[in-house]
Design a protein around this motif. Structure first.
Motif, PDB file in Angstrom:
ATOM      1  N   ARG A 118       0.838  -1.212   0.000  1.00  0.00           N
ATOM      2  CA  ARG A 118       0.000   0.000   0.000  1.00  0.00           C
ATOM      3  C   ARG A 118       0.864   1.250   0.000  1.00  0.00           C
ATOM      4  O   ARG A 118       0.587   2.205  -0.722  1.00  0.00           O
ATOM      5  CB  ARG A 118      -0.912   0.014   1.225  1.00  0.00           C
ATOM      6  CG  ARG A 118      -2.039  -0.952   1.136  1.00  0.00           C
ATOM      7  CD  ARG A 118      -2.907  -0.863   2.351  1.00  0.00           C
ATOM      8  NE  ARG A 118      -3.832  -1.981   2.374  1.00  0.00           N
ATOM      9  CZ  ARG A 118      -4.569  -2.302   3.394  1.00  0.00           C
ATOM     10  NH1 ARG A 118      -4.513  -1.603   4.517  1.00  0.00           N
ATOM     11  NH2 ARG A 118      -5.380  -3.331   3.332  1.00  0.00           N
ATOM     12  N   GLU A 119       1.884   1.259   0.825  1.00  0.00           N
ATOM     13  CA  GLU A 119       2.777   2.412   0.903  1.00  0.00           C
ATOM     14  C   GLU A 119       3.498   2.623  -0.428  1.00  0.00           C
ATOM     15  O   GLU A 119       3.633   3.741  -0.909  1.00  0.00           O
ATOM     16  CB  GLU A 119       3.790   2.218   2.044  1.00  0.00           C
ATOM     17  CG  GLU A 119       4.691   3.410   2.275  1.00  0.00           C
ATOM     18  CD  GLU A 119       3.937   4.671   2.665  1.00  0.00           C
ATOM     19  OE1 GLU A 119       4.463   5.772   2.374  1.00  0.00           O
ATOM     20  OE2 GLU A 119       2.839   4.580   3.245  1.00  0.00           O
ATOM     21  N   GLU A 120       3.936   1.542  -1.026  1.00  0.00           N
ATOM     22  CA  GLU A 120       4.609   1.613  -2.332  1.00  0.00           C
ATOM     23  C   GLU A 120       3.650   2.170  -3.384  1.00  0.00           C
ATOM     24  O   GLU A 120       4.024   3.025  -4.190  1.00  0.00           O
ATOM     25  CB  GLU A 120       5.074   0.205  -2.720  1.00  0.00           C
ATOM     26  CG  GLU A 120       5.846   0.149  -4.018  1.00  0.00           C
ATOM     27  CD  GLU A 120       6.251  -1.278  -4.353  1.00  0.00           C
ATOM     28  OE1 GLU A 120       6.212  -1.600  -5.553  1.00  0.00           O
ATOM     29  OE2 GLU A 120       6.609  -2.049  -3.439  1.00  0.00           O
ATOM     30  N   PHE A 121       2.417   1.704  -3.340  1.00  0.00           N
ATOM     31  CA  PHE A 121       1.414   2.177  -4.294  1.00  0.00           C
ATOM     32  C   PHE A 121       1.105   3.652  -4.055  1.00  0.00           C
ATOM     33  O   PHE A 121       0.974   4.431  -5.002  1.00  0.00           O
ATOM     34  CB  PHE A 121       0.138   1.334  -4.191  1.00  0.00           C
ATOM     35  CG  PHE A 121      -0.881   1.651  -5.239  1.00  0.00           C
ATOM     36  CD1 PHE A 121      -0.627   1.412  -6.576  1.00  0.00           C
ATOM     37  CD2 PHE A 121      -2.110   2.199  -4.892  1.00  0.00           C
ATOM     38  CE1 PHE A 121      -1.567   1.699  -7.552  1.00  0.00           C
ATOM     39  CE2 PHE A 121      -3.051   2.496  -5.853  1.00  0.00           C
ATOM     40  CZ  PHE A 121      -2.784   2.242  -7.186  1.00  0.00           C
ATOM     41  N   ARG A 122       1.002   4.065  -2.790  1.00  0.00           N
ATOM     42  CA  ARG A 122       0.749   5.463  -2.451  1.00  0.00           C
ATOM     43  C   ARG A 122       1.861   6.354  -3.000  1.00  0.00           C
ATOM     44  O   ARG A 122       1.601   7.399  -3.604  1.00  0.00           O
ATOM     45  CB  ARG A 122       0.625   5.637  -0.936  1.00  0.00           C
ATOM     46  CG  ARG A 122       0.239   7.063  -0.518  1.00  0.00           C
ATOM     47  CD  ARG A 122       0.325   7.274   0.980  1.00  0.00           C
ATOM     48  NE  ARG A 122       1.642   7.044   1.513  1.00  0.00           N
ATOM     49  CZ  ARG A 122       2.677   7.896   1.391  1.00  0.00           C
ATOM     50  NH1 ARG A 122       2.540   9.025   0.743  1.00  0.00           N
ATOM     51  NH2 ARG A 122       3.854   7.611   1.906  1.00  0.00           N
ATOM     52  N   ARG A 123       3.106   5.938  -2.829  1.00  0.00           N
ATOM     53  CA  ARG A 123       4.243   6.715  -3.350  1.00  0.00           C
ATOM     54  C   ARG A 123       4.193   6.792  -4.874  1.00  0.00           C
ATOM     55  O   ARG A 123       4.482   7.831  -5.466  1.00  0.00           O
ATOM     56  CB  ARG A 123       5.566   6.107  -2.883  1.00  0.00           C
ATOM     57  CG  ARG A 123       5.901   6.408  -1.441  1.00  0.00           C
ATOM     58  CD  ARG A 123       7.353   6.066  -1.096  1.00  0.00           C
ATOM     59  NE  ARG A 123       7.691   4.673  -1.354  1.00  0.00           N
ATOM     60  CZ  ARG A 123       7.571   3.681  -0.468  1.00  0.00           C
ATOM     61  NH1 ARG A 123       7.101   3.930   0.743  1.00  0.00           N
ATOM     62  NH2 ARG A 123       7.921   2.457  -0.790  1.00  0.00           N
ATOM     63  N   VAL A 175      -2.400  11.835  -6.974  1.00  0.00           N
ATOM     64  CA  VAL A 175      -2.985  12.320  -5.722  1.00  0.00           C
ATOM     65  C   VAL A 175      -3.311  13.806  -5.838  1.00  0.00           C
ATOM     66  O   VAL A 175      -4.409  14.239  -5.462  1.00  0.00           O
ATOM     67  CB  VAL A 175      -2.047  12.035  -4.527  1.00  0.00           C
ATOM     68  CG1 VAL A 175      -2.568  12.687  -3.262  1.00  0.00           C
ATOM     69  CG2 VAL A 175      -1.875  10.532  -4.323  1.00  0.00           C
ATOM     70  N   ASP A 176      -2.382  14.580  -6.390  1.00  0.00           N
ATOM     71  CA  ASP A 176      -2.629  16.021  -6.551  1.00  0.00           C
ATOM     72  C   ASP A 176      -3.790  16.291  -7.501  1.00  0.00           C
ATOM     73  O   ASP A 176      -4.624  17.161  -7.244  1.00  0.00           O
ATOM     74  CB  ASP A 176      -1.367  16.725  -7.072  1.00  0.00           C
ATOM     75  CG  ASP A 176      -0.279  16.834  -6.019  1.00  0.00           C
ATOM     76  OD1 ASP A 176      -0.600  16.749  -4.815  1.00  0.00           O
ATOM     77  OD2 ASP A 176       0.894  16.993  -6.405  1.00  0.00           O
ATOM     78  N   ALA A 177      -3.853  15.548  -8.589  1.00  0.00           N
ATOM     79  CA  ALA A 177      -4.922  15.756  -9.568  1.00  0.00           C
ATOM     80  C   ALA A 177      -6.286  15.449  -8.954  1.00  0.00           C
ATOM     81  O   ALA A 177      -7.250  16.204  -9.136  1.00  0.00           O
ATOM     82  CB  ALA A 177      -4.686  14.886 -10.806  1.00  0.00           C
ATOM     83  N   ILE A 178      -6.362  14.358  -8.226  1.00  0.00           N
ATOM     84  CA  ILE A 178      -7.634  13.992  -7.594  1.00  0.00           C
ATOM     85  C   ILE A 178      -8.004  15.017  -6.527  1.00  0.00           C
ATOM     86  O   ILE A 178      -9.163  15.422  -6.418  1.00  0.00           O
ATOM     87  CB  ILE A 178      -7.562  12.565  -7.003  1.00  0.00           C
ATOM     88  CG1 ILE A 178      -7.481  11.550  -8.137  1.00  0.00           C
ATOM     89  CG2 ILE A 178      -8.757  12.278  -6.110  1.00  0.00           C
ATOM     90  CD1 ILE A 178      -7.224  10.132  -7.685  1.00  0.00           C
TER      91      ILE A 178
END
Length: 98
Positions: free
Chosen positions: A12-17, A25-28
């Motif tokens: 999950r952390e890898e995917f978040r990065r 993340v910024d676009a959403i």
């Protein structure tokens, strides 16, 4: 159970990065903030976010309109095919009569 939890957390952390690095993340976040700041909330929030993020393609109302038009055109085609068969039969009878 703890051993199963750690690898999932790591993934999950890898995917978040990955999402952060790619600007997802910024676009959403920008899209959701824009939706939040809308004075009149749209009926279809998903459609708003899609359009805000630059997704092209027809909106759901346009798709529904095209589906209706397609249905009408199919009915018209069936009607014309039936009429064509009737006219072919009449022509055949006329040609055989002469």
């Amino acid at each position: 159970m703890t051993s199963n939890y750690r690898p999932n957390e790591s993934k999950r952390e890898e995917f978040r990065r990955y999402l952060e690095k790619g600007g997802v993340v910024d676009a959403i976040t920008r899209a959701l903030v824009a939706l939040y700041e809308e004075a009149e909330k749209p009926n279809n929030a998903t459609e708003f976010v899609r359009r805000f993020m630059g997704a092209s393609g027809p909106d759901s109302a346009e798709v529904e309109s095209l589906k209706n038009e397609l249905m009408i055109m199919r009915e018209k085609t069936d009607e014309l095919l039936r009429e064509n068969e009737i006219l072919k039969d009449k022509l055949q009878k006329y040609e055989n009569g002469q």
